[in-house]
Structures are given as structure tokens and as C-alpha cells.
Scaffold this motif. Sequence first.
Motif, PDB file in Angstrom:
ATOM      1  N   GLN A   1       0.818  -1.265   0.070  1.00 56.06           N
ATOM      2  CA  GLN A   1      -0.117   0.148   0.039  1.00 56.06           C
ATOM      3  C   GLN A   1       0.777   1.265  -0.017  1.00 56.06           C
ATOM      4  N   LEU A   2       1.913   1.061   0.561  1.00 60.44           N
ATOM      5  CA  LEU A   2       2.918   2.518   0.686  1.00 60.44           C
ATOM      6  C   LEU A   2       3.297   2.669  -0.638  1.00 60.44           C
ATOM      7  N   ILE A   3       3.716   1.941  -1.275  1.00 57.60           N
ATOM      8  CA  ILE A   3       4.392   1.976  -2.690  1.00 57.60           C
ATOM      9  C   ILE A   3       3.296   2.293  -3.735  1.00 57.60           C
ATOM     10  N   GLU A   4       2.184   1.808  -3.619  1.00 59.49           N
ATOM     11  CA  GLU A   4       1.078   2.468  -4.555  1.00 59.49           C
ATOM     12  C   GLU A   4       0.730   3.946  -4.095  1.00 59.49           C
ATOM     13  N   ALA A   5       0.490   4.119  -3.078  1.00 56.28           N
ATOM     14  CA  ALA A   5       0.222   5.538  -2.385  1.00 56.28           C
ATOM     15  C   ALA A   5       1.298   6.610  -2.945  1.00 56.28           C
ATOM     16  N   ALA A   6       2.885   6.164  -2.750  1.00 61.18           N
ATOM     17  CA  ALA A   6       3.835   6.981  -3.246  1.00 61.18           C
ATOM     18  C   ALA A   6       3.740   7.238  -4.753  1.00 61.18           C
ATOM     19  N   ARG A   7       3.386   6.096  -5.541  1.00 64.08           N
ATOM     20  CA  ARG A   7       3.746   6.159  -6.829  1.00 64.08           C
ATOM     21  C   ARG A   7       2.307   7.144  -7.363  1.00 64.08           C
ATOM     22  N   GLU A   8       1.154   6.585  -6.996  1.00 64.60           N
ATOM     23  CA  GLU A   8       0.073   7.198  -7.310  1.00 64.60           C
ATOM     24  C   GLU A   8      -0.445   8.780  -6.930  1.00 64.60           C
ATOM     25  N   TRP A   9      -0.046   8.946  -5.545  1.00 65.39           N
ATOM     26  CA  TRP A   9      -0.738   9.882  -4.913  1.00 65.39           C
ATOM     27  C   TRP A   9       0.349  11.031  -4.380  1.00 65.39           C
ATOM     28  N   LEU A  10       1.610  10.758  -4.597  1.00 70.98           N
ATOM     29  CA  LEU A  10       2.373  11.709  -3.881  1.00 70.98           C
ATOM     30  C   LEU A  10       3.032  12.520  -5.306  1.00 70.98           C
ATOM     31  N   ASP A  11       3.426  12.124  -6.444  1.00 62.63           N
ATOM     32  CA  ASP A  11       4.046  12.862  -7.392  1.00 62.63           C
ATOM     33  C   ASP A  11       2.751  13.631  -8.040  1.00 62.63           C
ATOM     34  N   GLY A  12       2.892  14.925  -7.971  1.00 66.10           N
ATOM     35  CA  GLY A  12       2.104  15.746  -8.858  1.00 66.10           C
ATOM     36  C   GLY A  12       0.743  15.986  -8.150  1.00 66.10           C
ATOM     37  N   ALA A  13       0.703  15.526  -6.737  1.00 63.67           N
ATOM     38  CA  ALA A  13      -0.450  15.829  -6.027  1.00 63.67           C
ATOM     39  C   ALA A  13      -0.524  17.286  -5.259  1.00 63.67           C
ATOM     40  N   ASP A  14      -1.558  17.450  -4.209  1.00 63.82           N
ATOM     41  CA  ASP A  14      -1.601  18.825  -3.627  1.00 63.82           C
ATOM     42  C   ASP A  14      -0.880  18.685  -2.394  1.00 63.82           C
ATOM     43  N   GLY A  15      -0.191  17.766  -1.887  1.00 61.53           N
ATOM     44  CA  GLY A  15       0.585  17.518  -1.000  1.00 61.53           C
ATOM     45  C   GLY A  15      -0.171  17.231   0.394  1.00 61.53           C
ATOM     46  N   SER A  16      -1.785  17.055   0.312  1.00 60.88           N
ATOM     47  CA  SER A  16      -2.438  16.801   1.476  1.00 60.88           C
ATOM     48  C   SER A  16      -2.203  15.367   1.920  1.00 60.88           C
ATOM     49  N   LEU A  17      -1.392  14.542   1.242  1.00 62.02           N
ATOM     50  CA  LEU A  17      -1.272  13.324   1.789  1.00 62.02           C
ATOM     51  C   LEU A  17       0.273  13.300   2.510  1.00 62.02           C
ATOM     52  N   VAL A  18       0.954  14.178   2.256  1.00 63.47           N
ATOM     53  CA  VAL A  18       2.198  14.109   2.728  1.00 63.47           C
ATOM     54  C   VAL A  18       2.509  14.018   4.346  1.00 63.47           C
TER      55      VAL A  18
ATOM     56  N   GLN B   1      -6.710   7.298   4.226  1.00 63.38           N
ATOM     57  CA  GLN B   1      -6.112   8.760   3.585  1.00 63.38           C
ATOM     58  C   GLN B   1      -6.344   8.519   2.191  1.00 63.38           C
ATOM     59  N   VAL B   2      -5.937   7.160   1.551  1.00 59.35           N
ATOM     60  CA  VAL B   2      -5.855   7.074   0.037  1.00 59.35           C
ATOM     61  C   VAL B   2      -7.391   7.265  -0.578  1.00 59.35           C
ATOM     62  N   ALA B   3      -8.461   6.664   0.250  1.00 61.61           N
ATOM     63  CA  ALA B   3      -9.686   6.818  -0.164  1.00 61.61           C
ATOM     64  C   ALA B   3     -10.146   8.321  -0.323  1.00 61.61           C
ATOM     65  N   GLN B   4      -9.694   8.952   0.893  1.00 63.06           N
ATOM     66  CA  GLN B   4     -10.044  10.690   0.616  1.00 63.06           C
ATOM     67  C   GLN B   4      -9.422  11.072  -0.769  1.00 63.06           C
ATOM     68  N   GLN B   5      -8.250  10.709  -1.092  1.00 63.26           N
ATOM     69  CA  GLN B   5      -7.592  11.239  -2.267  1.00 63.26           C
ATOM     70  C   GLN B   5      -8.380  10.806  -3.522  1.00 63.26           C
ATOM     71  N   GLN B   6      -8.670   9.717  -3.569  1.00 62.10           N
ATOM     72  CA  GLN B   6      -9.613   9.041  -4.459  1.00 62.10           C
ATOM     73  C   GLN B   6     -10.792   9.826  -5.022  1.00 62.10           C
ATOM     74  N   ARG B   7     -11.445   9.930  -3.747  1.00 69.43           N
ATOM     75  CA  ARG B   7     -12.945  10.801  -3.718  1.00 69.43           C
ATOM     76  C   ARG B   7     -12.676  12.187  -4.331  1.00 69.43           C
ATOM     77  N   ARG B   8     -11.656  12.830  -3.889  1.00 69.25           N
ATOM     78  CA  ARG B   8     -11.344  14.249  -4.437  1.00 69.25           C
ATOM     79  C   ARG B   8     -10.925  14.117  -5.850  1.00 69.25           C
ATOM     80  N   ALA B   9     -10.238  12.897  -5.990  1.00 73.59           N
ATOM     81  CA  ALA B   9      -9.690  13.028  -7.657  1.00 73.59           C
ATOM     82  C   ALA B   9     -11.017  12.518  -8.512  1.00 73.59           C
ATOM     83  N   GLN B  10     -11.808  11.712  -8.067  1.00 77.06           N
ATOM     84  CA  GLN B  10     -13.174  11.511  -8.836  1.00 77.06           C
ATOM     85  C   GLN B  10     -13.953  12.897  -8.886  1.00 77.06           C
ATOM     86  N   ALA B  11     -13.970  13.513  -7.902  1.00 75.47           N
ATOM     87  CA  ALA B  11     -14.889  14.804  -7.980  1.00 75.47           C
ATOM     88  C   ALA B  11     -14.362  15.760  -9.036  1.00 75.47           C
ATOM     89  N   THR B  12     -12.979  15.840  -8.854  1.00 73.26           N
ATOM     90  CA  THR B  12     -12.339  16.856  -9.811  1.00 73.26           C
ATOM     91  C   THR B  12     -12.327  16.417 -11.297  1.00 73.26           C
TER      92      THR B  12
END
Length: 706
Positions: free
Chosen positions: A392-409, A439-450
Motif C-alpha cells: 500500500q505504501l508503494i502504491e500511495a507514493a507512486r500514485e498519490w504523491l507525485d504531482g498531488a496537492d500535498g495533502s497526503l504528505v 487517507q488514500v480513499a479521501q484522495q480518490q474521492r477528491r480525484a473523482q470529484a475533480t
Amino acid sequence: MAVEQPDRSSTGAPSAHWPARTRRLVEEVCQLCSEWLSGPLRSCLADFDRALHERAANARSHLDQQRYQATRQRLVQEREAFEQRFVGCIHQALLELGSQPAAPQSPARQTLSLLDPIEHEMTAALDQLVARSAARGGPLLVELGYRLAVLIGMPPLESEAMPLGPQAMARAFRDSSAALGLPAEHHLLLLQAVEGKLIDGLAPLHEVVNNHLAAAGILPRLRPFPLPRSPRRPRRTRPLPAAPAPAGESADAPARPSGLRELLTHQRGPRPVPDHARFATTGELDAALAALPQGAAARDLPRRPQRLREALVDQLNAGQPLDAVPLLPSPDADDTLELIARLFDTLRRQLPPAGSAHALLDRVQLPMLRAALADEGFFERREQPARQLLEQLIEAAREWLDGADGSLVAPLEQLLDRLDRESPTPTLHAGLAAELERQVAQQQRRAQATERRHIEAMQGRERLEQARQRAAELLTGLLAKAPPRPALRALLEHAWSDVLALTLLRHGEQSESFARRLVITDQLLGRLPPGNLDALQAEVVAGLQQIGMQGEEANELAQRLIGAGAVMQEGDTAGLTGLAMRLKQRHGPGEAARPAQAQAPVPSAEALRLHQRLSRHSGDWFEFVQADGGRVRRKLAWYSARAARGLFVTRQGQRAGEMSVADLAQAIAAGKVRALPAVNESDLDRAWRALTDSLRQATPMPGARS
């Protein structure tokens, strides 16, 4: 209608007929099962939710996506009830120990639902699950069958009579999942999650119950022994199809080792045991690793296994007298250190070099080494908590850290701090995995809304463009019937046409509002009498204000339009022409300046194939090569079959640009873009497979000449 289930509540001896000691032990076993099952059941439902999200993201139609999302919403509402029903079924099976299995129903009691293909598919899937689990059954399940039988004074329990075996778990799944009312394909997804997270990993539960019963005096010395097996299987007259053996390897050769530890030992040979040394315990190793320096100064330490071992040995022997027996890692600990180093090296090679995943790997390698030293199942069980957390850590770093808004940092940093500070236990790793998943689920919901906002904007632009084209067609027909002066034509084409388009978009071509706008157009052209000029002026101003014109500008243009359609004063032509020129520079509603329409190129065969594929469904992922040589992934969130253009978004749902299908096909042919295939395994699974393959390839065959 489903086949009626037998009433199991009335079968078997009630618990009140058992001796007090038996009742107490059965109740204690029920409590142990409740506590143990809660974790795997939550993991099952989390995996099921993750699978639903992935299917929804890659759905071929909006309806399929809605069905997956509806199941996710129902899961949120029913997950607690599902867990309670599942645990309740296991409790009922324990309370019915020793009861006779229910007799099959007579044909009169059965319904035609057995002919339902969905019912048949689910029954077949459950039967296959039970068969696979029974084939993997180990000595712990045999021990449990004997101990439970002694507890209730019965012959050894097995198969259907085992309340904690795979058959009982399959019955519990069927009874507890039936109330969810899931579609058939979603039900099978849930079954796969339950098999992978729960039924395949029942050995720890069997061990817990066995230990409890043994401590209570139920066959405390019982130890089943394996029967001797022939080293070779008998030849079959019709052998099953199998993958071809490597060159020089016969079909009758002994099986090669499969576990990573066995493969490593077979490749390298046993490690030499030094004289005059004492091996550190697991606790001593963990304390030494936790005491190693942190921060940037030691960030490259995990990448150098030999240097890491030297630092570990120094830490183990810190403060010891010079003549003391040195404290060293055991050979098994050295194997663990080497395997972790190889695994993380493999991960670094397959992950993007410039991404956040590399920094995260440096950060978590030591905590994962501590977890692997504390639990040998790290290399043997895919569902091991620390291993799942790493995935899960690898997936979160690859998919949700690069180019994100920093809310997961910040949440991720807090999680990593706990991973550094606290002792490596399954409870810690499972808790951190659950928090990261939230935390990742929150990122996914925001991404889907955007993403949905961008898609709706594109759909609105396309509908507006269609309305513009239709309004232009109708206006052209009216202008052909009563050709106006050039300046008036320009005013109508560059201002009033937008009024017609917006009215058509909002109310439809058959509406009274749009019919009134056409009448006003004829009045402006002089084909119909203007009637009340004040009322006409007010309607024209209202229409112009709807497309964004301010009050004075709208009033001036309305006067010009009405005046141009009547008898114009001498000298007004110049002012009308100047106003028309200004309107040419004006942007229409909801768009930028309209570029000149270039002649569309003839689409290539590849572009046509791509158009046919994308017209059926969107949601595919593409990899783009950037100017600096880096690679980024973009999702085709929306595709217009009419305009042959698509909208690309980032993982976070942000707009990444538009591209026509012709340009996309040309970029693919030039190697600047490639379509990414759907993957069914994670980065960690691929690294694990690559590491296993490399060890197998490097392992010398028995009898091979050096």
C-alpha cells in the motif's frame, strides 16, 4: 427465488446438554474466533472495496461505473452487519458441534433456482474454493479435529463437521453475503477477497484455538506426523498439460525449492557458522536496528547491505568489553537481510527513477527488515500485515504523491514516524495499513470529484458547440431568404447567433423561447414588422445580456440591430461596420477565441482503429514521454466520438490537456505515447516474481557440472 436453507438452529445437541467445562471451553473458542476474525474480515472488505474502485475507474460505460459505485455505497452501510453475520455463522457451527449434518432436501422442497446460471456459478465457485482450501489443509486442522472431538466425546471431526474448516467458512460466507443483494459479478469479487484474505490464511486461527485447548488439557501432547511420501509421482497414462521444462531438465527431476529462503540457500549454500560467537535474539536485532542513525546521513545505508550489516554488528556490540564474545546476526537473520536488500533493489529498478517511490523505499527498508526478522511469514504469506502495508505504501507514493496537492504528505509522514518508533507487530502494521487506506480513499474521492467536473465541462462545451452549429445553420437559412447589408450580417453572425445558440442549448429547438428568438431574427432582417419597438428593444437586450454583454454595450448593439433592419440614416454605416469589427474580436459564451478552422487531415488506419476503440469506452491509461525524457501517466477520462478528441487527466483528476485521435495515433507511432495495458498485479508482486525468477535462474541444478 433461492433454494430454501435448512433450519440448522434445531439440529445437533444444544449447548446446555454439554458438561459445564465443555460449555465454557466452547464459549472461549467462540470468543477467540470473534477476536481473530475481525481483522481478516475487515481486510477482505477493504480488498473488495479496492477492487470495486478499480473496476469503476476502468468501466466501459457510465452505467457499469454507477453499478460499482452503488455496490461500494451499499458496502459502507452493510459491512458491520456482514461481519456480524459471518461471525454469528461460525458461532452457530461451534454450538452445533457433534450434530448430524442436515439431510439433502427432497425434490419437492427445491425450486427452479438451481437452474439459474448465476446460482450455479456461485455454487461452483464455492465448491472450487473449498476443494482448494481442503487440499492445502495442514496438520493444525487435523489437530483441531481431534481436540474438538475429544471435547464433545465424538470421533475425530473432519470435512463438513469441522466448524472452523474451509467448508464452514464457505457456508458462513454464503449465509452472510446473501443479505447484501450484490450483482453476480460483484459477489464473485467479494468471494475472491474472502478466499485470499481469510480462507487461505486460516492456519493462525487453528493454531490459536489448538494452543488454547491444549493449555486447557485437551490432548496437550498431540502432534500429528506426516506420512512418508514417494520421492517420485507415478507416471500417468495421460499426463496433465504443463509448461515445458528448461533445457537439460527432465520431467522426473526433483522439485526445485520454491520459497525465497530455500532458493537463496540452494544458490549460495549454507552460511558458515563462526567460532566463538553468539547469535543475537530477535529482540536484540530489533533494538539494534531501531538504534541505528536516522536522517539524511544514513539514508543510503539500506542500499549497501554489507555496510548495513557492519553497522548492525557495531550496534549489537556497542558497550561490550573487548574480550567479550561477539554478538552477531544468525545465519537466518543474514538471509533475511540479504533478501530484503534484493527485494528493495528490484523495486527500485522497476519504479520510475524520479518519483517519490524511491525516497519512500529508502525510508521504509529498515522498518520492513525489522518486520521480516520478527515474523518469518513475511516471505511466505502474501497476506502478512507488514507485506501488505509495504504494498500500500508503494502504491500511495507512486500514485498519490507525485504531482498531488500535498495533502497526503503530512499523514504519510506521521505514519512513517510510527513505523520507525514502534515495535514491529502485526497489530501495528494492520492499523497503519487501515489508516493509509482511509487517507488514500479521501484522495480518490477528491480525484473523482475533480475529474467529474472536468468531464462535465467538456460535455457542456460539446453541447454548446452542437447548439452553435445548429443555430448557424438556421441563421444561414434565414439570411439566404432576406440577404441583409454586410454590416448587419456581421452583427447577426457574431452576436445574435450566440443568443440563438444559448437559447437552443437551454430550452431546445422545439421550445417557445427558441421560436420567439427566430421571430425576432426575422424582425431584425425586416421580413416581419417590428411591432412595438420598445418591446423588441427589451427582448434583444435581454438576449444579448444572456451571452455576457454589459448593459450599455447591449443597449447600443440592440439599437444598431433594430435600426439596421429599418431605414438607416446616412453616416450610420461607418459606425455599424466598426461595431461589427469589434464583435469579431469578442469570445463567445464558454469559449476562448475561435481559431480558424483548418482542413482536417485524412485519418490514418491506426487513428481509425483507435477511434473505434475509444468510442466504445474511455478510462484507458497512457504513458507520455516528456521533453526531459521522463514519463508520466495520464488517463483518458472522456472521449468525444463526434469530435474525435479526448480529455486527459492526472491521477489526481486534474486536467492534463486535450488531444485529437489523429494526434494521439501519430504520437503512438512516434514512440512518444504508449497505451498502458491493464495490470492485475501490484509493484510488489512484480518485484517478488522477478526476485523469485532471478534466484531460480541462478540456482544450480542438482548434478550439474561446474
